[in-house]
Design a protein around this motif. Structure first.
Motif, mmCIF file in Angstrom:
data_model
loop_
_atom_site.group_PDB
_atom_site.id
_atom_site.type_symbol
_atom_site.label_atom_id
_atom_site.label_comp_id
_atom_site.label_asym_id
_atom_site.label_seq_id
_atom_site.Cartn_x
_atom_site.Cartn_y
_atom_site.Cartn_z
ATOM 1 N N ASN A 192 0.744 -1.241 -0.168
ATOM 2 C CA ASN A 192 -0.029 0.153 0.021
ATOM 3 C C ASN A 192 0.796 1.373 -0.028
ATOM 4 O O ASN A 192 0.780 2.152 1.057
ATOM 5 C CB ASN A 192 -0.927 -0.025 1.112
ATOM 6 N N TRP A 231 1.005 3.891 -1.829
ATOM 7 C CA TRP A 231 0.241 5.220 -1.774
ATOM 8 C C TRP A 231 -0.824 5.490 -0.661
ATOM 9 O O TRP A 231 -1.346 6.656 -0.604
ATOM 10 C CB TRP A 231 -0.561 5.231 -3.095
ATOM 11 N N LEU A 269 -3.354 4.377 0.229
ATOM 12 C CA LEU A 269 -4.924 4.263 -0.314
ATOM 13 C C LEU A 269 -5.618 3.081 0.322
ATOM 14 O O LEU A 269 -4.904 2.347 0.531
ATOM 15 C CB LEU A 269 -5.163 4.080 -1.801
ATOM 16 N N SER A 270 -7.017 3.358 0.872
ATOM 17 C CA SER A 270 -7.699 2.455 1.454
ATOM 18 C C SER A 270 -7.438 2.386 2.791
ATOM 19 O O SER A 270 -6.230 2.834 3.455
ATOM 20 C CB SER A 270 -7.692 1.119 0.838
ATOM 21 N N ASP A 271 -8.507 1.920 3.605
ATOM 22 C CA ASP A 271 -8.433 1.951 5.217
ATOM 23 C C ASP A 271 -8.691 0.136 5.494
ATOM 24 O O ASP A 271 -8.903 -0.621 4.688
ATOM 25 C CB ASP A 271 -9.481 2.643 5.834
ATOM 26 N N ASN A 316 -9.286 8.743 -0.200
ATOM 27 C CA ASN A 316 -8.468 7.548 -0.307
ATOM 28 C C ASN A 316 -8.959 6.323 0.447
ATOM 29 O O ASN A 316 -8.654 5.320 0.005
ATOM 30 C CB ASN A 316 -7.031 8.104 0.500
ATOM 31 N N GLN A 372 -10.609 3.836 -2.088
ATOM 32 C CA GLN A 372 -9.985 3.585 -3.151
ATOM 33 C C GLN A 372 -8.808 2.435 -2.749
ATOM 34 O O GLN A 372 -8.586 2.367 -1.594
ATOM 35 C CB GLN A 372 -8.867 4.659 -3.662
ATOM 36 N N HIS A 385 -1.954 3.874 -11.609
ATOM 37 C CA HIS A 385 -3.301 4.171 -10.816
ATOM 38 C C HIS A 385 -4.035 5.117 -11.721
ATOM 39 O O HIS A 385 -4.579 6.177 -11.260
ATOM 40 C CB HIS A 385 -3.057 4.430 -9.409
ATOM 41 N N MET A 419 -11.748 1.802 -7.579
ATOM 42 C CA MET A 419 -12.239 3.157 -7.038
ATOM 43 C C MET A 419 -13.549 3.131 -7.590
ATOM 44 O O MET A 419 -13.879 2.533 -8.632
ATOM 45 C CB MET A 419 -11.555 4.411 -7.476
#
Length: 394
Positions: free
Chosen positions: A222, A224, A226-228, A254, A257, A303, A366
């Motif tokens: 991960n 970048w 992005l995402s949780d 974020n 995504q 991306h 996304m």
């Protein structure tokens, strides 16, 4: 001259009468069967004395044009008039179990004539096509989808999980079985058995061999941010948590995504054709009203939703053109064939394709696109886990 005219007139009457007799023979007469064969061109010279449920066959004979019904044992087949001619009928053997087994085919015509022909319908063993969740937990309910889930003479059916563990069957029909995953179930194949044989899943239950995103070690890919991620009520530990707000053509936050950059910097799979693979993951959706989920692979780490990569657009909220809140009943398994990755961002192109394994390196997700309602923002809450590429041909 008069004699010639008489002879010609008599000849005309004879020809007319002969034609009328032929028409009578073909209209309302009793049909006949010469033989039955497969419909496949490669096997067209083979003759059949039996066929399995769901198999399409060709009945060859005479006077078949008036046939309006065909029964295999006591089960009626569906007839398509397009495939009924004087010399042949193409028909599919019914997929329902007979109440009485006579091992015959019965043809009936519109004029009430009938023909009984010896032919055996082989009752097909169970076939499992999919399950509701391939990573279902012990003691949870799971639904198996397929066909020919016929009961035994005792009225039951057996479902075995890996480890030779028998599941409790809650309910079943010919096309689905709801069962409880037994405690201690292992990785492997699920089987269904009745009096007519055994069926086995084509996929491996709790298959972990091809997982590349499991939510357990996001720092490895991960880059970048992005995402949780979360773990409460997970199907298999931690998972990717998409939670936030979507909007029409709005660049998402974020948290909703995902950009998986393969830390090995190489394709995720190395054998077979790209079109043979499917993207699978487990999903638990709590809220999703609108805005497509765009999914695509790349091998350049860009991306870029505007790029030339072939995309898959998931619109589970779309119910026959009407947007509804999509909510799953717990965790389910989602399958996306690589052959269905065909879109550009705005769907102005629908003929893109992933043709090489080299393209299957990094994964992008996304929520982006047009919405069908006047509201510009919608709540979103979806969890996914165990993202994997699986060869569907193996």
């Amino acid at each position: 001259m008069k004699n010639i005219l008489k002879i010609l007139s008599l000849l005309f009457v004879v020809i007319l009468g002969f034609t009328a007799c032929n028409d009578d023979d073909n209209d309302g007469g009793t049909p006949s069967i010469q033989y039955i064969r497969p419909t496949e061109a490669a096997a067209s010279d083979s003759l059949l004395v039996s066929a399995s449920m769901g198999q399409t066959i060709a009945i060859i004979g005479e006077g078949l044009q008036d046939v309006v019904s065909i029964y295999f044992n006591d089960q009626q087949a569906k007839l398509n008039p397009t495939y009924v001619t004087s010399h042949s009928i193409v028909v599919t053997v019914p997929g329902s179990i007979p109440d009485e087994i006579t091992n015959t085919i019965t043809l009936s015509t519109s004029s009430g004539k009938s023909l009984v022909y010896d032919f055996t319908t082989k009752i097909t063993p169970p076939k499992i096509k999919s399950v509701s969740c391939e990573w279902a937990k012990d003691n949870s309910e799971i639904t198996l989808y397929g066909s020919y889930f016929f009961p035994t003479e005792e009225g039951d059916i057996e479902v075995l999980f890996p480890g030779n563990l028998q599941a409790e069957v809650v309910e079943f029909t010919d096309e689905y079985i709801t069962a409880v995953v037994p405690k201690g179930a292992m990785k492997g194949y699920i089987t269904v058995t009745n009096d007519y044989g055994m069926g086995r899943t084509s996929f491996i239950f709790r298959d972990d061999a091809d997982i590349f995103i499991d939510g357990e070690n996001p720092t490895a890919w991960n880059n970048w941010g992005l995402s949780d991620f979360a773990s409460a009520e997970g199907i298999d530990g931690s998972y990717v948590n998409f939670e936030g707000t979507t909007g029409s053509w709005a660049w998402p936050a974020n948290a909703i995504q995902l950009f998986y950059i393969n830390p090995n910097a190489q394709p995720l799979v190395s054998e077979g054709d790209a079109s043979d693979y499917v993207l699978k993951f487990e999903c638990y959706c709590h809220e999703w009203h609108d805005t497509p989920m765009l999914i695509w692979f790349d091998n350049d780490g860009s991306h870029n939703v505007d790029g030339a990569n072939a995309q898959y657009h998931w619109k589970a909220y779309n119910n026959n053109g009407v947007s509804e809140n999509y909510v799953t009943d717990g965790w389910i398994t989602v399958t996306m064939p690589i052959s269905d990755f065909i879109y550009s961002k705005d769907e102005s192109e629908t003929d893109r394709a992933i043709t090489s394994l080299d393209e299957l390196q990094n994964l992008n997700i996304m929520w982006f696109g047009s919405v069908n309602e006047s509201t510009t923002e919608f709540g979103l809450k979806m969890w996914i886990d165990n993202v994997r590429l699986v060869n569907s041909k193996e």
